[in-house]
Scaffold this motif. Structure first.
Motif, PDB file in Angstrom:
ATOM      1  N   GLY A 103       3.681   0.452   3.419  1.00  0.00           N
ATOM      2  CA  GLY A 103       3.362  -0.622   4.213  1.00  0.00           C
ATOM      3  C   GLY A 103       2.503  -1.469   3.723  1.00  0.00           C
ATOM      4  O   GLY A 103       2.387  -2.191   1.911  1.00  0.00           O
ATOM      5  N   ALA A 104       2.878  -2.536   4.069  1.00  0.00           N
ATOM      6  CA  ALA A 104       1.718  -4.233   3.939  1.00  0.00           C
ATOM      7  C   ALA A 104       1.558  -4.879   4.914  1.00  0.00           C
ATOM      8  O   ALA A 104       1.685  -4.993   6.066  1.00  0.00           O
ATOM      9  CB  ALA A 104       3.079  -4.855   2.955  1.00  0.00           C
ATOM     10  N   ILE A 105       0.754  -5.403   3.762  1.00  0.00           N
ATOM     11  CA  ILE A 105      -0.314  -7.096   5.151  1.00  0.00           C
ATOM     12  C   ILE A 105       0.193  -7.934   4.291  1.00  0.00           C
ATOM     13  O   ILE A 105      -0.069  -8.507   3.093  1.00  0.00           O
ATOM     14  CB  ILE A 105      -1.497  -6.486   4.642  1.00  0.00           C
ATOM     15  CG1 ILE A 105      -2.178  -5.369   5.705  1.00  0.00           C
ATOM     16  CG2 ILE A 105      -2.694  -7.697   5.394  1.00  0.00           C
ATOM     17  CD1 ILE A 105      -3.943  -5.185   5.348  1.00  0.00           C
ATOM     18  N   HIS A 106       0.596  -8.760   4.968  1.00  0.00           N
ATOM     19  CA  HIS A 106       1.765 -10.065   4.587  1.00  0.00           C
ATOM     20  C   HIS A 106       0.752 -11.280   5.071  1.00  0.00           C
ATOM     21  O   HIS A 106      -0.374 -11.423   6.816  1.00  0.00           O
ATOM     22  CB  HIS A 106       2.749 -10.410   5.631  1.00  0.00           C
ATOM     23  CG  HIS A 106       3.430 -11.680   5.352  1.00  0.00           C
ATOM     24  ND1 HIS A 106       4.283 -12.798   6.045  1.00  0.00           N
ATOM     25  CD2 HIS A 106       2.718 -12.903   4.794  1.00  0.00           C
ATOM     26  CE1 HIS A 106       4.456 -13.218   5.535  1.00  0.00           C
ATOM     27  NE2 HIS A 106       3.869 -13.600   4.996  1.00  0.00           N
ATOM     28  N   PHE A 107      -0.645 -11.531   4.702  1.00  0.00           N
ATOM     29  CA  PHE A 107      -1.680 -12.764   4.751  1.00  0.00           C
ATOM     30  C   PHE A 107      -1.101 -13.942   4.678  1.00  0.00           C
ATOM     31  O   PHE A 107      -0.188 -14.498   4.379  1.00  0.00           O
ATOM     32  CB  PHE A 107      -2.271 -12.955   3.831  1.00  0.00           C
ATOM     33  CG  PHE A 107      -3.344 -11.936   3.604  1.00  0.00           C
ATOM     34  CD1 PHE A 107      -4.222 -11.941   4.472  1.00  0.00           C
ATOM     35  CD2 PHE A 107      -2.778 -10.662   2.779  1.00  0.00           C
ATOM     36  CE1 PHE A 107      -4.840 -10.181   4.445  1.00  0.00           C
ATOM     37  CE2 PHE A 107      -3.860  -9.534   2.572  1.00  0.00           C
ATOM     38  CZ  PHE A 107      -5.239  -9.918   3.190  1.00  0.00           C
ATOM     39  N   THR A 108      -0.578 -14.627   6.340  1.00  0.00           N
ATOM     40  CA  THR A 108       0.602 -15.639   6.101  1.00  0.00           C
ATOM     41  C   THR A 108       0.540 -17.403   5.967  1.00  0.00           C
ATOM     42  O   THR A 108       0.921 -18.377   5.929  1.00  0.00           O
ATOM     43  CB  THR A 108       1.002 -15.536   8.192  1.00  0.00           C
ATOM     44  OG1 THR A 108      -0.506 -15.488   8.944  1.00  0.00           O
ATOM     45  CG2 THR A 108       1.436 -14.555   7.916  1.00  0.00           C
ATOM     46  N   LEU A 145       1.244  -8.270  -3.926  1.00  0.00           N
ATOM     47  CA  LEU A 145       0.358  -6.917  -5.069  1.00  0.00           C
ATOM     48  C   LEU A 145       0.490  -6.487  -4.712  1.00  0.00           C
ATOM     49  O   LEU A 145      -0.056  -5.301  -3.596  1.00  0.00           O
ATOM     50  CB  LEU A 145      -1.554  -8.125  -5.262  1.00  0.00           C
ATOM     51  CG  LEU A 145      -2.487  -7.107  -5.970  1.00  0.00           C
ATOM     52  CD1 LEU A 145      -3.487  -7.935  -6.331  1.00  0.00           C
ATOM     53  CD2 LEU A 145      -3.087  -5.513  -5.496  1.00  0.00           C
ATOM     54  N   ASP A 146       0.926  -5.526  -5.410  1.00  0.00           N
ATOM     55  CA  ASP A 146       0.900  -3.908  -5.319  1.00  0.00           C
ATOM     56  C   ASP A 146      -0.226  -2.885  -6.420  1.00  0.00           C
ATOM     57  O   ASP A 146      -0.662  -2.621  -6.808  1.00  0.00           O
ATOM     58  CB  ASP A 146       2.425  -3.487  -6.341  1.00  0.00           C
ATOM     59  CG  ASP A 146       2.296  -1.834  -6.164  1.00  0.00           C
ATOM     60  OD1 ASP A 146       2.327  -1.202  -4.646  1.00  0.00           O
ATOM     61  OD2 ASP A 146       2.374  -1.165  -6.616  1.00  0.00           O
ATOM     62  N   THR A 147      -0.635  -2.619  -5.020  1.00  0.00           N
ATOM     63  CA  THR A 147      -2.346  -2.370  -4.882  1.00  0.00           C
ATOM     64  C   THR A 147      -2.026  -0.572  -5.430  1.00  0.00           C
ATOM     65  O   THR A 147      -3.483   0.007  -6.352  1.00  0.00           O
ATOM     66  CB  THR A 147      -3.080  -1.586  -3.538  1.00  0.00           C
ATOM     67  OG1 THR A 147      -2.463  -1.290  -2.446  1.00  0.00           O
ATOM     68  CG2 THR A 147      -3.181  -2.705  -2.315  1.00  0.00           C
ATOM     69  N   GLU A 148      -1.045   0.065  -5.421  1.00  0.00           N
ATOM     70  CA  GLU A 148      -1.185   0.824  -7.023  1.00  0.00           C
ATOM     71  C   GLU A 148      -1.237   0.345  -8.281  1.00  0.00           C
ATOM     72  O   GLU A 148      -1.481   1.131  -8.923  1.00  0.00           O
ATOM     73  CB  GLU A 148      -0.123   2.021  -6.270  1.00  0.00           C
ATOM     74  CG  GLU A 148       0.395   2.780  -7.676  1.00  0.00           C
ATOM     75  CD  GLU A 148       1.547   4.004  -6.719  1.00  0.00           C
ATOM     76  OE1 GLU A 148       1.924   4.391  -7.777  1.00  0.00           O
ATOM     77  OE2 GLU A 148       1.285   4.579  -5.487  1.00  0.00           O
ATOM     78  N   TYR A 150       0.991  -1.145  -0.003  1.00  0.00           N
ATOM     79  CA  TYR A 150      -0.197   0.271   0.110  1.00  0.00           C
ATOM     80  C   TYR A 150       0.387   1.192   0.179  1.00  0.00           C
ATOM     81  O   TYR A 150       1.643   1.396   0.708  1.00  0.00           O
ATOM     82  CB  TYR A 150      -0.552  -0.110   0.926  1.00  0.00           C
ATOM     83  CG  TYR A 150      -1.999  -1.524   1.323  1.00  0.00           C
ATOM     84  CD1 TYR A 150      -3.452  -0.553   0.687  1.00  0.00           C
ATOM     85  CD2 TYR A 150      -1.624  -2.398   1.697  1.00  0.00           C
ATOM     86  CE1 TYR A 150      -3.370  -2.380   0.376  1.00  0.00           C
ATOM     87  CE2 TYR A 150      -2.287  -3.428   1.473  1.00  0.00           C
ATOM     88  CZ  TYR A 150      -3.975  -3.249   1.219  1.00  0.00           C
ATOM     89  OH  TYR A 150      -4.213  -4.085   1.156  1.00  0.00           O
ATOM     90  N   SER A 151       0.096   2.225  -0.825  1.00  0.00           N
ATOM     91  CA  SER A 151       1.199   3.220  -0.795  1.00  0.00           C
ATOM     92  C   SER A 151      -0.126   5.072  -0.236  1.00  0.00           C
ATOM     93  O   SER A 151       0.862   5.540  -0.173  1.00  0.00           O
ATOM     94  CB  SER A 151       1.598   3.548  -2.185  1.00  0.00           C
ATOM     95  OG  SER A 151       0.504   3.909  -3.491  1.00  0.00           O
ATOM     96  N   LEU A 177       3.141  -4.962   8.293  1.00  0.00           N
ATOM     97  CA  LEU A 177       4.239  -4.794   8.223  1.00  0.00           C
ATOM     98  C   LEU A 177       4.300  -3.434   7.779  1.00  0.00           C
ATOM     99  O   LEU A 177       4.028  -2.800   6.596  1.00  0.00           O
ATOM    100  CB  LEU A 177       5.070  -5.412   6.979  1.00  0.00           C
ATOM    101  CG  LEU A 177       5.519  -6.891   7.308  1.00  0.00           C
ATOM    102  CD1 LEU A 177       4.569  -7.297   6.905  1.00  0.00           C
ATOM    103  CD2 LEU A 177       6.513  -7.267   5.710  1.00  0.00           C
ATOM    104  N   ASP A 178       5.593  -2.104   8.019  1.00  0.00           N
ATOM    105  CA  ASP A 178       6.014  -0.902   7.496  1.00  0.00           C
ATOM    106  C   ASP A 178       6.769  -0.836   6.956  1.00  0.00           C
ATOM    107  O   ASP A 178       7.292  -1.533   6.285  1.00  0.00           O
ATOM    108  CB  ASP A 178       6.059   0.255   9.160  1.00  0.00           C
ATOM    109  CG  ASP A 178       7.808  -0.317   9.690  1.00  0.00           C
ATOM    110  OD1 ASP A 178       7.889  -1.414   8.551  1.00  0.00           O
ATOM    111  OD2 ASP A 178       7.735  -0.184  10.726  1.00  0.00           O
ATOM    112  N   SER A 179       7.466   0.006   6.410  1.00  0.00           N
ATOM    113  CA  SER A 179       8.059   0.715   5.293  1.00  0.00           C
ATOM    114  C   SER A 179       9.049   0.121   5.416  1.00  0.00           C
ATOM    115  O   SER A 179       9.871  -0.703   4.480  1.00  0.00           O
ATOM    116  CB  SER A 179       8.400   2.165   4.852  1.00  0.00           C
ATOM    117  OG  SER A 179       8.935   2.343   3.908  1.00  0.00           O
ATOM    118  N   ALA A 180       9.972  -0.142   6.315  1.00  0.00           N
ATOM    119  CA  ALA A 180      10.879  -0.720   6.737  1.00  0.00           C
ATOM    120  C   ALA A 180      10.760  -2.033   6.930  1.00  0.00           C
ATOM    121  O   ALA A 180      11.701  -2.791   5.840  1.00  0.00           O
ATOM    122  CB  ALA A 180      11.951  -0.025   7.512  1.00  0.00           C
ATOM    123  N   ALA A 181      10.079  -2.571   6.948  1.00  0.00           N
ATOM    124  CA  ALA A 181      10.194  -4.065   7.279  1.00  0.00           C
ATOM    125  C   ALA A 181       9.890  -4.895   5.942  1.00  0.00           C
ATOM    126  O   ALA A 181      10.376  -5.806   5.954  1.00  0.00           O
ATOM    127  CB  ALA A 181       8.690  -4.517   8.482  1.00  0.00           C
TER     128      ALA A 181
END
Length: 413
Positions: free
Chosen positions: A187-192, A291-294, A142-143, A169-173
């Motif tokens: 950041g991102a959502i990691h579906f585990t 998947l980059d939502t942008e 996500y951006s 995850l934030d940008s650094a993670a």
């Protein structure tokens, strides 16, 4: 013909149905024009999507509809002359996406999705297939802060209601998780929980090999030759006619072409999709699908390279391939990852079989004794093949179904 079944269609759904029936004592012939796994099961994101408890609704906001209508998006493309043929099913799709009706569909869809990992493991454990199921999940990037916050709210609801697990995850993670990502994201959502399949075709073939090892037969033939044969069914195989007591239609996007001849024509439409594989430059790696939502497309690491999969294309059944979305997406993808050459010369194309209420059709074919349905899985045929196979096999053999089959019955249309 006693206790015999012809399964028409050798994608993930058909192979899974055939395997479950064969293991329950049926004598099964699995018939297709192509070898197993050559259709829509061949080309997809390679995800067993345990998190996908909410099906894709028809967009209802004016801004989203206007974006799609422009016909220059990366995720949706249409052939203008083909749109009249989609008008009726898409209008019904819009109707079923009304919030209350959508909530009903989502509950029934989630009941299937929540079983997918267990049902794949039940077929894969102890075989070469297990190595194809990588327990690495996948990520959405996500951006935009508002979009990210809304997605997190939905993910938390999915966790509370359906046990969907995820990490934030934030940008650094995110940069640490994917060090060769060439852009910065909020950041991102990691579906585990989901499995990432390193070779979806090989997974279908593995289940097909199990079917043969259990005594099943894989045949080439034309499903459209299906006719009644006394109290049973006959279809023309490459080596002669094949007869059986029962038949299962698991033909994906082509299913209604056949069932219409048998008096059953539910609203049905196909979404075409494309994929292409790319090598990565130097020692670059992609650790998990994202998947980059942008950008609105998926990039997934596969055995043969990084697979770029497109969204939905609406076109006439006989229209030649038009990989417009792939051509639009490739330069964007090269900005996300250090992609090198294409692996193939020609993009792959397949058709996802969709119903307007977003649920598959599983159960008896109305008005036709001994005929059964297993089609309409849209984007989730790979995910739901084993679940569908078990559910339908239990129904056909008189076992108590492990899920309530009522929401997926053919008679709803």
């Amino acid at each position: 013909m006693a206790a015999s079944v012809i399964v028409l269609g050798a994608g993930m759904v058909g192979v899974s149905v055939a395997l479950h029936l064969q293991r329950r004592g049926r004598q099964v012939a699995l018939l297709d024009r192509e070898a197993p796994g050559e259709g829509a099961s061949f080309g997809n994101g390679g995800l067993i999507q345990r998190e996908a408890v909410h099906p894709h609704p028809f967009p209802r906001s004016f801004s989203e509809l206007r974006r799609i209508a422009g016909n220059n998006a990366l995720d949706v493309h249409y052939h203008p002359m083909a749109l009249p043929g989609f008008a009726s099913p898409l209008l019904q799709y819009w109707w079923h996406s009304e919030p209350q009706r959508y909530a009903h569909a989502a509950r029934a869809f989630a009941a299937l999705i929540t079983t997918c990992l267990d049902e794949h493991r039940a077929l894969a454990e102890g075989t070469e297939a297990m190595a194809l199921l990588r327990p690495i999940g996948w990520m959405k990037l996500y951006s935009d802060a508002a979009t990210f916050d809304a997605a997190l709210t939905q993910a938390r609801i999915a966790h509370e209601q359906h046990g969907v697990n995820f990490n934030v995850l934030d940008s650094a993670a995110l940069a640490a998780a994917e060090p060769h990502l060439q852009v910065s994201r909020l950041g991102a959502i990691h579906f585990t929980d989901p499995y990432s399949v390193s070779d979806p075709h090989a997974l279908t073939l593995s289940y097909a090999h199990q079917f043969e090892a259990a005594g099943g037969r894989i045949l080439r033939g034309d499903a459209m030759t299906l006719t009644r044969a006394g109290s049973g069914w006959r279809v023309q195989g490459a080596d002669g006619p094949v007869e059986a007591e029962e038949v299962v239609v698991a033909l994906g996007a082509a299913a209604v072409t056949l069932t219409r001849r048998l008096g059953y024509a539910p609203p049905y439409f196909g979404k075409r999709g494309y994929h292409m594989h790319y090598r990565l430059r130097g020692n670059a790696t992609l650790n998990r699908p994202f998947l980059d939502t942008e950008s609105r497309f998926l990039l997934a690491p596969m055995r043969v390279g990084v697979r770029l999969t497109t969204g939905a294309e609406f076109a006439a059944n006989d229209a030649p391939p038009t990989p417009v979305q792939l051509e639009r997406a490739e330069p964007v993808a090269r900005g996300l990852l250090p992609l090198a050459d294409r692996v193939e010369n020609t993009p792959w194309m397949g058709v996802r079989p969709c119903t307007p209420d977003m649920l598959p059709i599983i159960g008896p074919l109305p008005g036709q004794k001994g005929a059964w349905c297993a089609f309409g899985h849209a984007h989730q045929g790979l995910t739901l093949g084993p679940t569908t196979g078990r559910l339908l096999a239990e129904m056909m053999t008189g076992e108590a179904p492990f899920l309530d089959p009522a929401p997926y019955r053919a008679e709803r249309f």
